[in-house]
Design an enzyme around this catalytic site. Structure first.
Site, PDB file in Angstrom:
ATOM      1  N   ASP A 187      33.680   4.193 -25.346  1.00  0.00           N
ATOM      2  CA  ASP A 187      33.020   5.442 -25.730  1.00  0.00           C
ATOM      3  C   ASP A 187      33.972   6.411 -26.403  1.00  0.00           C
ATOM      4  O   ASP A 187      35.200   6.288 -26.313  1.00  0.00           O
ATOM      5  CB  ASP A 187      32.390   6.114 -24.511  1.00  0.00           C
ATOM      6  CG  ASP A 187      33.425   6.428 -23.426  1.00  0.00           C
ATOM      7  OD1 ASP A 187      34.225   5.532 -23.094  1.00  0.00           O
ATOM      8  OD2 ASP A 187      33.439   7.563 -22.914  1.00  0.00           O
ATOM      9  N   GLU A 254      34.421   6.809 -20.071  1.00  0.00           N
ATOM     10  CA  GLU A 254      35.688   7.466 -19.726  1.00  0.00           C
ATOM     11  C   GLU A 254      35.699   8.919 -20.139  1.00  0.00           C
ATOM     12  O   GLU A 254      36.290   9.767 -19.450  1.00  0.00           O
ATOM     13  CB  GLU A 254      36.846   6.718 -20.402  1.00  0.00           C
ATOM     14  CG  GLU A 254      38.240   7.085 -19.888  1.00  0.00           C
ATOM     15  CD  GLU A 254      38.863   8.250 -20.639  1.00  0.00           C
ATOM     16  OE1 GLU A 254      39.907   8.756 -20.186  1.00  0.00           O
ATOM     17  OE2 GLU A 254      38.308   8.663 -21.677  1.00  0.00           O
TER      18      GLU A 254
END
Length: 596
Positions: A187, A254
């Site tokens: 991400d 994250e």
């Protein structure tokens, strides 16, 4: 082979205790400031480029068939640097270097471009996987990886956890050896739509200008994600078969909280290999590799500061503003904030601090270190009372260099959010503010709580407030309708500093350090210092403390690229990416033969 864990199976692995821990950790990570994380990386160029070399005694490891350079790393001033750890001559894989640094360039550019072009952003308010459609972008990443790395998907076992977390297992021939884990996240932080026109090239174009590749995620962290995958694919193409199991662990949240990705991945790994069942973990972070102090410098983070958000909520009687008390809840809150900010946390250095050992090496190798720091290092390195006094003096001198330096040796405190009152002419009945703490590696959450309590109690007594702080009540019971009021203090998020990864006498550290030397030393005229350092923020490794004591955070690229992480014009010098591919390629080969 692809294995997708059912939600029922995964729930069994996680257990009830993990479910509760994950929920609490979601809040911890959600409140983490992305800006602060970025700033901790940017600080590499403003004086924190000297973040932590650890000095240790001479260590001998056994690497059958491998060789080091002809020069043995000398111990100068107590600070040892290990020589490059180089593969044996005439090995079939040796030709990979010429290919990776030559004809492979266009292939690698295309691979990273494809990843950057997939818009897969994390948001703090993402709903559950399977319900929030914003997670669906990660289906595209999984499909892209399967198309792009055919050998990897043929030879490795892919386990999909919580739908989008990807765990690739490359089984080694010797099950007695602990596996190694290479981490990255899929991400990115979102791109603010209002900034699109400010980008030199569109943020999801993956534009390559012949030198740099531009786009969100090109540095953080699709660079390391792609580099590790590319290295494995290249090794497979050459017929490499590992002796030690290699695991690639890729989370997908994250940048928001980490619990849905790394939180689940880490528990699965622990369920398979057991507590402390992994040899070492390598994730993004550290200071990268760049020009510092006039020499090449590589910073590998072996510690992370702790994290705590503390919410102060003050309830006081309301009423008409024409007849106010001497201090409204907003005024009292202001006094509390002033008291907190007037008592900053003192800098400190323990014998085990990576910053202390960094300064010892800086005094040995750096050409631009301040004479005052260099003079104090000698005293701080002594044993007994003299060393204790010397370390405190050194901490104070180093902290005086600037804020970036200060908060590598002290707990930071920032009042980030405040709310109070609902209307003019109505006394505020509730005022609340939140303070963020990044806890020094030599401290702990309880020390911070104790200090907060000692500072707020005199103010509470002055204003006749009952206090409920961290589960303890101070003062006689009262209600918000009483003359004073009620002050509640709670931790919204709490994480202790990460355990410090050992380096002294560590074969793992010698192999990692020697591989970094091997891959990067030629860029710096044969002089490269490899050192542990500290991370001011917390990444996905916060979930992996149970599986190994050897956690390293290192992005194999020039920290100059980090200046544009999480903001307009993020871009990566592509020569850094090529060298990152080579780094993972060589590290996998090295750890496969090393007797760790």
């Amino acid at each position: 082979m692809v294995v997708e864990l059912s939600r029922e199976k995964e729930a069994l692995l996680l257990g009830e205790e993990e479910q509760h821990w994950s929920e609490a950790s979601t809040e911890k990570r959600r409140r983490r400031s992305n800006q602060s994380r970025s700033a901790s990386k940017i600080s590499t160029t403003i004086g924190v480029l000297v973040t932590g070399i650890v000095c240790f005694g001479l260590l001998k490891i056994s690497v059958p068939g491998w060789r080091t350079s002809s020069t043995v790393g000398a111990i100068v001033g107590g600070c040892q640097q290990f020589p490059p750890l180089i593969p044996p001559r005439n090995h079939p894989l040796d030709s990979s270097r010429e290919y990776i640094f030559g004809d492979y360039l266009n292939t690698s550019v295309g691979i990273l471009q494809g990843l950057v072009r997939i818009k897969a952003e994390s948001y703090d308010d993402n709903g559950p996987v399977g319900q929030d459609p914003r997670w669906d972008a990660f289906f595209q990443i999984a499909a892209y990886l399967e198309r792009t790395f055919p050998l990897l998907h043929e030879k490795l076992v892919l386990t999909k956890i919580n739908t989008h977390a990807l765990l690739y297992t490359w089984e080694g021939s010797d099950p007695s050896l602990k596996p190694v884990v290479f981490m990255a996240h899929q991400d990115t932080v979102p791109v603010d739509p209002s900034t699109y026109s400010d980008w030199t090239y569109p943020p999801y174009s993956g534009y390559f200008d012949g030198t740099s590749l531009w786009g969100r995620g090109s540095v953080d962290c699709k660079d390391t994600l792609s580099a590790s995958l590319e290295a494995v694919e290249l090794l497979l193409a050459k017929g490499f078969e590992p002796t030690r199991t290699v695991i690639l662990s890729f989370g997908f949240d994250e940048e928001s909280n980490g619990t849905d990705g790394a939180g689940r991945l880490s528990k699965h790994i622990e369920s398979v290999y057991g507590r402390d069942g992994v040899e070492f973990i390598l994730d993004e972070g550290g200071l990268g590799v760049g020009e510092m102090w006039g020499i090449g410098f590589a910073g590998v983070a072996t510690a992370e500061k702790g994290y705590m958000d503390v919410i102060f909520t003050l309830h006081t009687p309301g009423g008409h503003s024409s007849i106010p008390p001497d201090h409204t809840s907003i005024g009292i809150a202001s006094s509390l904030i002033t008291s907190l900010e007037s008592a900053p946390y003192s800098p400190q250095l323990s014998p085990s601090s990576p910053i202390l050992t960094m300064l010892q090496c800086a005094a040995t190798y750096a050409t631009s270190i301040s004479p005052e720091i260099k003079a104090n290092v000698a005293e701080a390195s002594k044993s007994g009372k003299k060393g204790e006094v010397g370390r405190q003096r050194l901490a104070e001198v180093y902290a005086s260099q600037g804020r970036a330096e200060r908060y590598l040796v002290a707990t930071s405190q920032a009042v980030d959010v405040i709310t109070g009152g609902v209307k003019v002419n109505a006394l505020p009945e509730t005022t609340s503010f939140t303070v963020n703490y990044r806890i020094d590696v030599n401290s702990n959450p309880q020390e911070v709580k104790d200090k907060i309590t000692s500072l707020l109690l005199p103010i509470a007594q002055k204003h006749h407030l009952e206090v409920e702080a961290f589960g303890t009540t101070f003062g006689s019971p009262s209600s918000t309708s009483a003359a004073g009021g009620l002050l509640k203090v709670v931790t919204h998020v709490e994480l202790a500093p990460a355990p410090i990864t050992p380096t002294s006498g560590s074969a793992v550290w010698e192999v990692l350090s020697g591989t970094i030397q091997h891959v990067f030393v030629d860029k710096y005229n044969g002089t490269l210092v490899v050192s542990p350092c500290i991370m001011g923020g917390n990444g996905d490794t916060a979930f992996y403390w149970n599986v190994t004591k050897n956690i390293f955070r290192f992005s194999p690229s020039d920290p100059v690229s980090d200046e544009l992480i999480h903001t307009v014009d993020e871009h990566l010098l592509f020569s850094d990416h090529i060298r990152a591919v080579w780094f993972y390629h060589e590290l996998i080969r090295t750890v496969d033969s090393a007797a760790l």
